[in-house]
Scaffold this motif. Structure first.
Motif, PDB file in Angstrom:
ATOM      1  N   ARG A  34       0.818  -1.032  -0.024  1.00 10.89           N
ATOM      2  CA  ARG A  34       0.169  -0.052  -0.041  1.00 10.89           C
ATOM      3  C   ARG A  34       0.841   1.335   0.015  1.00 10.89           C
ATOM      4  N   ALA A  35       0.309   2.295  -0.168  1.00 12.69           N
ATOM      5  CA  ALA A  35       1.007   3.659  -0.089  1.00 12.69           C
ATOM      6  C   ALA A  35       2.032   3.642   1.148  1.00 12.69           C
ATOM      7  N   GLY A  36       3.333   4.145   1.117  1.00 11.63           N
ATOM      8  CA  GLY A  36       3.792   4.296   2.169  1.00 11.63           C
ATOM      9  C   GLY A  36       4.523   2.988   2.860  1.00 11.63           C
ATOM     10  N   THR A  37       4.348   1.718   2.138  1.00 12.93           N
ATOM     11  CA  THR A  37       4.891   0.421   2.466  1.00 12.93           C
ATOM     12  C   THR A  37       6.439   0.625   2.399  1.00 12.93           C
ATOM     13  N   VAL A  38       7.033  -0.143   3.325  1.00 18.24           N
ATOM     14  CA  VAL A  38       8.507  -0.264   3.225  1.00 18.24           C
ATOM     15  C   VAL A  38       8.673  -1.804   2.735  1.00 18.24           C
ATOM     16  N   LEU A  88       7.082  -7.060   3.251  1.00 19.85           N
ATOM     17  CA  LEU A  88       6.261  -5.599   3.407  1.00 19.85           C
ATOM     18  C   LEU A  88       5.852  -5.245   4.799  1.00 19.85           C
ATOM     19  N   LEU A  89       6.425  -4.257   5.113  1.00 17.43           N
ATOM     20  CA  LEU A  89       6.184  -3.214   6.343  1.00 17.43           C
ATOM     21  C   LEU A  89       5.722  -2.030   6.274  1.00 17.43           C
ATOM     22  N   PRO A  90       5.000  -1.795   7.353  1.00 18.46           N
ATOM     23  CA  PRO A  90       4.360  -0.478   7.426  1.00 18.46           C
ATOM     24  C   PRO A  90       5.422   0.586   7.588  1.00 18.46           C
ATOM     25  N   PRO A  91       4.865   1.878   7.337  1.00 17.19           N
ATOM     26  CA  PRO A  91       6.054   2.863   7.376  1.00 17.19           C
ATOM     27  C   PRO A  91       6.496   3.189   8.931  1.00 17.19           C
ATOM     28  N   VAL A 123      11.058  -1.914  11.283  1.00 12.07           N
ATOM     29  CA  VAL A 123      10.975  -3.121  12.265  1.00 12.07           C
ATOM     30  C   VAL A 123       9.876  -4.441  11.706  1.00 12.07           C
ATOM     31  N   GLY A 124      10.486  -5.466  11.491  1.00 13.88           N
ATOM     32  CA  GLY A 124       9.796  -6.522  10.969  1.00 13.88           C
ATOM     33  C   GLY A 124       9.332  -7.582  12.087  1.00 13.88           C
ATOM     34  N   TYR A 125       8.024  -7.801  12.142  1.00 17.41           N
ATOM     35  CA  TYR A 125       7.646  -8.783  13.267  1.00 17.41           C
ATOM     36  C   TYR A 125       7.358 -10.408  12.916  1.00 17.41           C
TER      37      TYR A 125
END
Length: 193
Positions: free
Chosen positions: A29-33, A39-42, A57-59
């Motif tokens: 999605r927009a802003g995804t790292v 795929l990580l959130p901003p 940070v990846g969980y």
């Protein structure tokens, strides 16, 4: 909360080629790292227990079912829609080198804040661990008893190579992946359509 607040701060070496698992969105999605297939959130959101400002940070979890409980079939979840599940995939990554992590598992009973929703304390601890050179944190799952979860920081994420990914809902048939079906059954979270 700082590392100095803990009586001791043991390390844990995540050895190559250890496998870790994660439930994530199937599409960015927009802003995804994006780090490979990860795929990580901003990193500005600070929504996760061990998020560090400005650092991705990846969980991950030690088992696929733990990943399902952590991401979707959480204790506070009252229902889960098929649309939400259909937009997610199970990702397996393998460590390509040894990662030295801060091991918080033995602190879970004496520091219940480590599993609470008071995230400012655990995020402060994560920032301190990151500043002191830890590649991440291993901690007890708050969703599945006696299982481990991992928060991996920044540059260390590039050491986790995607082994495979599987959709949680099979395209065309609508069949649920066995991992999410078992998590829904075990958690008694109802599936909505």
């Amino acid at each position: 909360m700082k590392l100095s607040d803990l009586e001791f701060a043991p390390t844990f070496d995540l050895l190559a080629p250890s496998a870790l698992f994660r439930i994530q969105r199937s599409r960015a999605r927009a802003g995804t790292v994006r780090i490979g297939r990860l795929l990580l959130p901003p990193s500005t959101l600070l929504n996760g227990r061990f998020d560090v400002a400005g650092v991705p940070v990846g969980y991950f979890a030690e088992a696929p079912d733990t990943a399902a409980y952590e991401a979707l079939a959480r204790r506070e979840t009252t229902a889960l829609s098929i649309q939400t599940i259909a937009g997610r995939s199970l990702l397996c990554v393998q460590a390509s080198r040894t990662l030295t992590l801060l091991d918080l598992r033995m602190h879970a009973s004496s520091w219940p804040v480590l599993q609470s929703l008071r995230l400012a304390h655990t995020q402060e601890l994560a920032a301190d661990a990151h500043a002191q050179g830890f590649a991440g944190i291993v901690y007890c799952s708050a969703q599945q008893n006696n299982m481990a979860c991992y928060a991996v920081f920044g540059e260390a994420l590039s050491s986790l190579k995607a082994a495979w990914t599987e959709r949680l809902v099979e395209p065309g048939t609508g069949n649920l992946h066995t991992v999410i079906a078992a998590a829904l059954k075990g958690s008694k979270v109802p599936l909505t359509f």
